[in-house]
Design a protein around this motif. Sequence first.
Motif, PDB file in Angstrom:
ATOM      1  N   PHE A 338      40.544  44.623  99.028  1.00 17.11           N
ATOM      2  CA  PHE A 338      41.416  44.096 100.082  1.00 17.11           C
ATOM      3  C   PHE A 338      42.804  44.711  99.995  1.00 17.11           C
ATOM      4  CE2 PHE A 338      38.375  40.733  98.965  1.00 17.11           C
ATOM      5  CZ  PHE A 338      37.702  40.644 100.171  1.00 17.11           C
ATOM      6  N   ILE A 339      43.348  45.049 101.165  1.00 17.29           N
ATOM      7  CA  ILE A 339      44.709  45.575 101.237  1.00 17.29           C
ATOM      8  C   ILE A 339      45.617  44.441 101.696  1.00 17.29           C
ATOM      9  CG2 ILE A 339      44.419  46.430 103.615  1.00 17.29           C
ATOM     10  CD1 ILE A 339      46.252  48.755 102.886  1.00 17.29           C
ATOM     11  N   SER A 340      46.746  44.270 101.010  1.00 15.43           N
ATOM     12  CA  SER A 340      47.626  43.155 101.355  1.00 15.43           C
ATOM     13  C   SER A 340      49.044  43.388 100.849  1.00 15.43           C
ATOM     14  CB  SER A 340      47.084  41.851 100.746  1.00 15.43           C
ATOM     15  OG  SER A 340      47.928  40.756 101.068  1.00 15.43           O
ATOM     16  N   SER A 341      50.004  42.879 101.610  1.00 16.63           N
ATOM     17  CA  SER A 341      51.399  42.891 101.159  1.00 16.63           C
ATOM     18  C   SER A 341      51.785  41.541 100.559  1.00 16.63           C
ATOM     19  CB  SER A 341      52.339  43.228 102.327  1.00 16.63           C
ATOM     20  OG  SER A 341      52.316  42.182 103.280  1.00 16.63           O
ATOM     21  N   PHE A 342      50.832  40.606 100.525  1.00 15.47           N
ATOM     22  CA  PHE A 342      51.066  39.266  99.980  1.00 15.47           C
ATOM     23  C   PHE A 342      51.162  39.371  98.452  1.00 15.47           C
ATOM     24  CE2 PHE A 342      48.950  34.982  98.975  1.00 15.47           C
ATOM     25  CZ  PHE A 342      50.167  34.329  98.921  1.00 15.47           C
ATOM     26  N   GLU A 343      52.357  39.173  97.925  1.00 14.77           N
ATOM     27  CA  GLU A 343      52.609  39.419  96.505  1.00 14.77           C
ATOM     28  C   GLU A 343      51.829  38.484  95.582  1.00 14.77           C
ATOM     29  OE1 GLU A 343      56.790  39.414  95.776  1.00 14.77           O
ATOM     30  OE2 GLU A 343      57.159  41.226  96.976  1.00 14.77           O
ATOM     31  N   ASP A 344      51.465  37.304  96.074  1.00 21.38           N
ATOM     32  CA  ASP A 344      50.734  36.345  95.247  1.00 21.38           C
ATOM     33  C   ASP A 344      49.227  36.386  95.494  1.00 21.38           C
ATOM     34  OD1 ASP A 344      53.021  35.359  93.968  1.00 21.38           O
ATOM     35  OD2 ASP A 344      53.433  33.974  95.622  1.00 21.38           O
ATOM     36  N   PHE A 345      48.738  37.490  96.038  1.00 24.70           N
ATOM     37  CA  PHE A 345      47.316  37.581  96.383  1.00 24.70           C
ATOM     38  C   PHE A 345      46.430  37.291  95.175  1.00 24.70           C
ATOM     39  CE2 PHE A 345      43.285  39.818  96.738  1.00 24.70           C
ATOM     40  CZ  PHE A 345      42.846  39.416  97.985  1.00 24.70           C
ATOM     41  N   GLU A 346      46.697  37.941  94.046  1.00 17.78           N
ATOM     42  CA  GLU A 346      45.850  37.768  92.863  1.00 17.78           C
ATOM     43  C   GLU A 346      45.875  36.323  92.369  1.00 17.78           C
ATOM     44  OE1 GLU A 346      45.928  41.892  90.382  1.00 17.78           O
ATOM     45  OE2 GLU A 346      47.882  41.021  90.891  1.00 17.78           O
ATOM     46  N   SER A 347      47.026  35.687  92.447  1.00 16.00           N
ATOM     47  CA  SER A 347      47.154  34.300  91.988  1.00 16.00           C
ATOM     48  C   SER A 347      46.266  33.366  92.802  1.00 16.00           C
ATOM     49  CB  SER A 347      48.619  33.860  92.092  1.00 16.00           C
ATOM     50  OG  SER A 347      48.764  32.504  91.769  1.00 16.00           O
ATOM     51  N   PHE A 348      46.283  33.523  94.128  1.00 17.17           N
ATOM     52  CA  PHE A 348      45.469  32.655  94.972  1.00 17.17           C
ATOM     53  C   PHE A 348      44.002  33.099  94.987  1.00 17.17           C
ATOM     54  CE2 PHE A 348      49.674  31.507  96.396  1.00 17.17           C
ATOM     55  CZ  PHE A 348      49.552  30.142  96.648  1.00 17.17           C
ATOM     56  N   PHE A 349      43.743  34.380  94.788  1.00 15.23           N
ATOM     57  CA  PHE A 349      42.364  34.870  94.659  1.00 15.23           C
ATOM     58  C   PHE A 349      41.719  34.283  93.405  1.00 15.23           C
ATOM     59  CE2 PHE A 349      39.028  37.878  93.576  1.00 15.23           C
ATOM     60  CZ  PHE A 349      38.483  38.221  94.814  1.00 15.23           C
ATOM     61  N   THR A 366      51.950  47.983 100.670  1.00 14.73           N
ATOM     62  CA  THR A 366      50.875  47.060 100.318  1.00 14.73           C
ATOM     63  C   THR A 366      50.260  47.455  98.982  1.00 14.73           C
ATOM     64  OG1 THR A 366      49.107  48.354 101.356  1.00 14.73           O
ATOM     65  CG2 THR A 366      50.301  46.805 102.784  1.00 14.73           C
ATOM     66  N   ASP A 367      49.418  46.562  98.474  1.00 11.53           N
ATOM     67  CA  ASP A 367      48.577  46.882  97.323  1.00 11.53           C
ATOM     68  C   ASP A 367      47.130  46.831  97.764  1.00 11.53           C
ATOM     69  OD1 ASP A 367      50.274  47.267  94.925  1.00 11.53           O
ATOM     70  OD2 ASP A 367      50.979  45.248  95.409  1.00 11.53           O
TER      71      ASP A 367
END
Length: 384
Positions: A338-349, A366-367
């Motif tokens: 997944f591509i995302s600019s949401f910095e807390d993506f891993e935390s909520f994933f 993005t990451d």
Amino acid sequence: MANQLDLIVTTAMGLESVAAEELKKLGYDRLTVENGKITFSAQPVDICRTNLWMRTADRIRLKVGEFKALTFDSLFEQTKALPWADFLPENANFPVTGKSHKSVLHSVPDCQAIVKKAIVESMKKHYHKEWFTEDGPQYKIQIALNKDIAALSIDTSGDGLHKRGYRQLHNIAPLKETLASAMILLSRWTPDRPFVDPFCGSGTLPIEAAMIGQNIAPGFNRSFVSENWPLFQDGEWNRAREEADNLANYDQQLNIMGSDIDHKMIELSEHNALEAGFSGLITFKQMQVADFTSKQESGCMIGNPPYGERMGDLKQIEGISRDLGQLFKKYETWSFYFISSFEDFESFFGRKATKKRKLYNGRIRTDYYQYFGRKYPIRQETES
């Protein structure tokens, strides 16, 4: 024109290594990779092949010359000294665009005017004429100054290479075709595996996956500005297109699905798939990501979930990230990207990505979060 040319493949930041890998697979070596571009020696037919086949490049440019320029006089004289008549026919239409970065010559309009004048003077000397009609094929010339080094090149593509020809309609914030292809190539997905995009929007990821899966050249159904150049008088473009047609595997079975919560996006995706020639080969379904189910093993889920003010609010983004994490737990043999600019993506994933890569979606940094499935061959995954 000389048979030996220098070509410049331009890319978005972060995609240089992906494009370089594409070039190597096309048989090109001795590549010089720099920020946003790859340079290599080539033959005229390679202009045709690279324009047709490059999935992650922005443009293919023909390099004319490069030199240091600290004054307008120097820019004029060195531009004039280049062999323009080797590239431009007598009736060439040659507009000049420009850009300047960290250079003494920072006035782009002045640089463009000087380059244009210098080319005209060079052509006057060669063609023994005082006036040029410019009513022939187009040669869009660029003067690019970077830290006082002037690079002069000619665009061979015309429209950017992301314009494949199938996406006449798109959603508000579409994923660029070149970035979509890069995401798929980085995943090492192969056409024998299921492919799912749970945020398909206008269908770009599934359609690019279908083209990769059937080895269809992304530029096969569009035109290029250099097709009209006198350089190609021996059928090079026709031969390159025939090669692309012969290499395509139109009978390759595909298991590709795109879904979206918005039924209008499903209609849009189906329309674009039809334009791309994949009607009936890609399944599109209106569905929220939490409702995804599959009995298949070793699938590949790649997506561009909502992120940022433009595409969704924070609570929605957090909820979707959690849903994706729950799917990863449920489908242990699947790989998720997944591509995302949401910095807390891993935390909520719910876990750190196996691998993370910086990419730019337009101007958005993005990451690219990569989660490798349990049964997926790690040997291939680590190559990305």
